[in-house]
Motif scaffolding. Structure first.
Motif, PDB file in Angstrom:
ATOM      1  N   TYR A   1     -16.267  11.423 115.419  1.00 52.15           N
ATOM      2  CA  TYR A   1     -16.154  12.632 114.808  1.00 52.15           C
ATOM      3  C   TYR A   1     -15.404  13.727 115.594  1.00 52.15           C
ATOM      4  N   VAL A   2     -15.864  14.010 116.733  1.00 50.96           N
ATOM      5  CA  VAL A   2     -14.987  14.913 117.681  1.00 50.96           C
ATOM      6  C   VAL A   2     -13.797  14.852 118.121  1.00 50.96           C
ATOM      7  N   SER A   3     -13.346  13.424 118.113  1.00 44.76           N
ATOM      8  CA  SER A   3     -11.965  13.204 118.700  1.00 44.76           C
ATOM      9  C   SER A   3     -11.189  12.355 117.809  1.00 44.76           C
ATOM     10  N   HIS A   4     -11.749  11.202 117.493  1.00 46.60           N
ATOM     11  CA  HIS A   4     -10.859   9.989 116.830  1.00 46.60           C
ATOM     12  C   HIS A   4     -10.474  10.745 115.566  1.00 46.60           C
TER      13      HIS A   4
ATOM     14  N   GLY B   1     -13.814  20.552 109.713  1.00 43.33           N
ATOM     15  CA  GLY B   1     -14.950  21.063 110.072  1.00 43.33           C
ATOM     16  C   GLY B   1     -16.391  20.735 109.571  1.00 43.33           C
ATOM     17  N   LYS B   2     -16.239  20.680 107.935  1.00 45.84           N
ATOM     18  CA  LYS B   2     -17.178  20.395 107.188  1.00 45.84           C
ATOM     19  C   LYS B   2     -17.821  18.900 107.379  1.00 45.84           C
ATOM     20  N   THR B   3     -16.943  17.923 107.777  1.00 47.87           N
ATOM     21  CA  THR B   3     -17.357  16.510 107.786  1.00 47.87           C
ATOM     22  C   THR B   3     -18.156  16.535 109.314  1.00 47.87           C
TER      23      THR B   3
ATOM     24  N   LEU C   1     -13.592   8.512 108.660  1.00 49.97           N
ATOM     25  CA  LEU C   1     -12.429   8.667 107.806  1.00 49.97           C
ATOM     26  C   LEU C   1     -13.085   8.820 106.063  1.00 49.97           C
ATOM     27  N   ASN C   2     -13.973   8.132 105.868  1.00 44.87           N
ATOM     28  CA  ASN C   2     -14.498   7.853 104.535  1.00 44.87           C
ATOM     29  C   ASN C   2     -15.095   9.023 104.017  1.00 44.87           C
ATOM     30  N   GLU C   3     -15.848   9.686 105.086  1.00 46.45           N
ATOM     31  CA  GLU C   3     -16.513  11.018 104.617  1.00 46.45           C
ATOM     32  C   GLU C   3     -15.566  12.177 104.694  1.00 46.45           C
TER      33      GLU C   3
ATOM     34  N   SER D   1     -15.247   0.600 113.193  1.00 45.30           N
ATOM     35  CA  SER D   1     -16.364   0.809 112.089  1.00 45.30           C
ATOM     36  C   SER D   1     -16.698   2.263 111.954  1.00 45.30           C
ATOM     37  N   ASN D   2     -16.791   2.917 113.191  1.00 43.95           N
ATOM     38  CA  ASN D   2     -17.082   4.141 113.343  1.00 43.95           C
ATOM     39  C   ASN D   2     -15.978   4.932 112.619  1.00 43.95           C
ATOM     40  N   VAL D   3     -14.804   4.886 112.989  1.00 41.38           N
ATOM     41  CA  VAL D   3     -13.690   5.639 112.527  1.00 41.38           C
ATOM     42  C   VAL D   3     -13.447   5.455 111.139  1.00 41.38           C
TER      43      VAL D   3
END
Lengths: 282, 282
Positions: free
Chosen positions: B179-182, A192-194, B242-244, B236-238
């Motif tokens: 963000y909202v799915s993968h 959620g935070k991310t 994932l890093n965040e 690249s987006n994933v």
């Protein structure tokens, strides 16, 4: 049967409703550190009577349903007031601390350490639901330290509420529950935070969220007042699970980085095995 | 209306059922690389007729519902065979790759790039359900590149299926959906993995799992054949998300390690804000 519930939130309030339904003759007394909660509970007929701490001396059953950081103290005070025939049980998500705390209490045999694996992401007396405990597991720790007759009384209540019982030592309980409950809450809160952090810069991101995201992030709606003390009390087990989780995520990230999508596939396929295990949980 | 669906799994099969219900006169043709899938779909009356790739030349509408690693190729082959009046749309979870791939195709105007935000953790034609798309968001990319009349035809279908439309460029789509799915899928798969690894040594751990764990780990039941290619295409987006996510988990872990439970509480309270945002998603 006079039942006093200390802490009239989701957990305590749901016990009130379930007991009223299973034991029509029961009288439910409620008390709460938050005056507004207990008034709301009365207004919603979750409880029959507003009560004070000292009223437990008249109770047949006392349920301690307060955050785990205050549960031990509330329990000690309660044990100091009750009659010899009173059953007291708690509902906290950590068991080692509270069991240690009352180990040598003269009224130890009046206490049953319990953890019903049930809840929702909501909190407060408005969140109470009568069927919260139906078909759910109730973990009981150190059952041998509770008086036979009071064990019997507790089992009768749990059975009429539709719960299945598992006996466990407090140390194992806290280790296991870190994996299947505490870690899920952290993974969900941080997910959620991310996404919230991203939302600050990129508008409308949630507009795209579907049921998969909603399910994974559901626990991030949970009460911090309930969960911060749980993480504190179960710190070493929670840290162990969290380390393993971060390691697994980092390893997955490395597979992506080196384009090993064969292994990415394998990882997911091996974890699919969770399908068969989760059958029956909902 | 003749509709050919390429890929008769959860997504394609649910389109078949929904279209049959909204357009009673529609005839549904189904094809699938997996022969067993298409036979099962016929047996379950998810489709009316078994079809071959070349049958698309007779179709009014073609839906490409195959894993994203083969979608571009299937789409190119399809566009090479169809009539000038045929609408082709896809349903893939990544949009940049496929839009680039067909950017200069002579039949580009027959294609509409779509991503219905809908699914379950199950797969195959048995998993198809008629209401999968009702009240769900359908993201359409590069709508201006599709012929007006075919845009109209597509919108008529989506509207009758009860979907709401969002227009977006493919690059933004892939960033947001990471963000909202993968990310939810990865967090869920790795949660499942972490607990399964523990289960190997500690029996009965899942016996204690409740609905919270089940909800958080639900997506770990998803199909690796669908998801590995999505992670590959949106790498690249994933990786960024994932890093965040890993950073946030690590920071939370450090708060626990230094006993800063005040800040642990604050972190969770700030994230609780997700409650209001998630209203309406289920």
């Amino acid at each position: 049967m006079k039942v006093q519930i200390i802490g009239i939130g989701l957990i305590g309030g749901s016990f009130a409703l379930a007991i009223k339904s299973a034991f029509p003759e029961a009288e439910i007394f409620g008390s709460d550190a938050n005056e507004a909660h207990v008034k709301k509970a009365k207004e919603l007929s979750v409880i029959d009577h507003l009560a004070k701490a000292e009223d437990v001396k008249n109770a047949d059953v006392v349920i301690v349903a307060v955050p785990v950081d205050v549960a031990s103290q509330v329990l000690e005070e309660t044990l100091g007031l009750i009659s010899d025939e009173t059953l007291v049980f708690d509902a906290g998500s950590t068991k080692e601390g509270i069991c240690q705390q009352v180990a040598n209490h003269p009224k130890r045999r009046n206490f049953l350490a319990a953890h019903p694996i049930a809840g929702t992401e909501f909190s407060g007396p408005e969140a109470a639901i009568p069927n919260l405990y139906r078909d759910k597991t109730n973990i009981i720790c150190e059952v041998e330290k509770t008086a036979f007759k009071l064990q019997e009384k507790a089992l009768d209540i749990f059975q009429k509420l539709g719960m299945r019982i598992r006996y466990m030592d407090p140390k194992s309980h806290d280790r296991h529950i870190a994996y299947v409950s505490h870690l899920s809450h952290i993974s969900s809160f941080m997910l959620g935070k991310t996404v919230l952090e991203k939302e600050r810069n990129e508008r409308d991101i949630f507009d795209l969220a579907g049921s998969g995201f909603a399910s994974t992030v559901r626990l991030a709606k949970s009460s911090p007042a309930m969960w911060a003390p749980i993480f504190q009390q179960n710190k070493s087990n929670v840290l162990e699970t969290l380390n393993e989780y971060i390691n697994n995520l980092t390893q997955f990230k490395e597979l992506l980085e080196k384009d090993d999508f064969q292994e990415v596939y394998q990882e997911m396929q091996r974890t699919n095995h969770i399908r068969t295990i989760l059958n029956g949980i909902n």
